[in-house]
Design an enzyme around this catalytic site. Structure first.
Site, PDB file in Angstrom:
ATOM      1  N   HIS A  35     -62.123  69.186  52.633  1.00  0.00           N
ATOM      2  CA  HIS A  35     -62.240  70.404  51.838  1.00  0.00           C
ATOM      3  C   HIS A  35     -63.605  71.052  52.020  1.00  0.00           C
ATOM      4  O   HIS A  35     -64.586  70.387  52.382  1.00  0.00           O
ATOM      5  CB  HIS A  35     -61.983  70.097  50.371  1.00  0.00           C
ATOM      6  CG  HIS A  35     -60.556  69.796  50.066  1.00  0.00           C
ATOM      7  ND1 HIS A  35     -60.106  69.570  48.794  1.00  0.00           N
ATOM      8  CD2 HIS A  35     -59.465  69.710  50.872  1.00  0.00           C
ATOM      9  CE1 HIS A  35     -58.801  69.345  48.820  1.00  0.00           C
ATOM     10  NE2 HIS A  35     -58.388  69.418  50.074  1.00  0.00           N
ATOM     11  N   CYS A  69     -60.742  70.512  43.693  1.00  0.00           N
ATOM     12  CA  CYS A  69     -59.775  69.467  43.362  1.00  0.00           C
ATOM     13  C   CYS A  69     -60.541  68.285  42.757  1.00  0.00           C
ATOM     14  O   CYS A  69     -61.768  68.291  42.681  1.00  0.00           O
ATOM     15  CB  CYS A  69     -59.025  69.025  44.616  1.00  0.00           C
ATOM     16  SG  CYS A  69     -60.046  68.054  45.764  1.00  0.00           S
ATOM     17  N   GLU A 114     -65.788  72.144  49.928  1.00  0.00           N
ATOM     18  CA  GLU A 114     -66.853  71.622  49.071  1.00  0.00           C
ATOM     19  C   GLU A 114     -67.449  70.338  49.650  1.00  0.00           C
ATOM     20  O   GLU A 114     -68.676  70.167  49.688  1.00  0.00           O
ATOM     21  CB  GLU A 114     -66.320  71.335  47.657  1.00  0.00           C
ATOM     22  CG  GLU A 114     -65.657  72.524  46.986  1.00  0.00           C
ATOM     23  CD  GLU A 114     -64.152  72.615  47.197  1.00  0.00           C
ATOM     24  OE1 GLU A 114     -63.444  72.988  46.241  1.00  0.00           O
ATOM     25  OE2 GLU A 114     -63.678  72.330  48.324  1.00  0.00           O
TER      26      GLU A 114
END
Length: 158
Positions: A79, A107, A81
């Site tokens: 992801h 998430c 992030e």
């Protein structure tokens, strides 16, 4: 003449630009880690260095009909992030007291990593279907701010 964007809008616009690098077939996500209005790192969702991207080999989660927000462990991509945190770490840049600007709400995996990386505040444009992530973010004391995407100006290049 266009108005000059405030800092939060500026960094969210940069997150949208980072998302353009995404190789995910389902959702393009971009992230920018910032401290004291200085960019520490950026990230977008996609496979790790040296690993084939989903746009090259297909999406296993899509083939198996797995819903959004489920079974992250079988995805070959990281992801945005996590990639922003990894980029900062690879450069030896501390993420303590940072703020994250992201196209999408993190998430649970990214939320836990952001908390442990010392992130203090998260701005995002689009919600992500993960109630546990929201609960953990709130419990940790990390502030989470959804910004209405319509607040972002249209970028016009001249």
């Amino acid at each position: 003449m266009n108005e000059r964007p405030d800092w939060d809008i500026y960094f969210l616009l940069l997150a949208q630009v980072a998302a353009m690098r995404s190789t995910c077939l389902r959702r393009r996500v971009g992230a920018v880690l910032v401290r004291d209005r200085q960019i520490l790192s950026t990230g977008y969702n996609g496979a790790p260095r040296g690993v084939s991207h989903c746009e090259e080999v297909g999406c296993l989660r899509e083939r198996l009909g797995i819903a959004s927000g489920e079974r992250h462990e079988i995805c070959r991509g990281s992801h945005a992030e996590i990639n922003a945190i990894a980029q900062a770490a690879a450069a030896g840049t501390s993420t303590a007291r940072s703020w994250l600007y992201c196209t999408h709400e993190p998430c649970i995996y990214c939320t836990k990593a952001l908390i442990n990386a010392g992130c203090e505040k998260v701005f995002y444009l689009y919600e992500y279907p993960d109630e546990l992530a929201r609960a953990v973010m709130e419990e940790s004391g990390v502030e989470s701010v959804r910004v209405d995407p319509s607040k972002l100006p249209e970028i016009i290049f001249r």
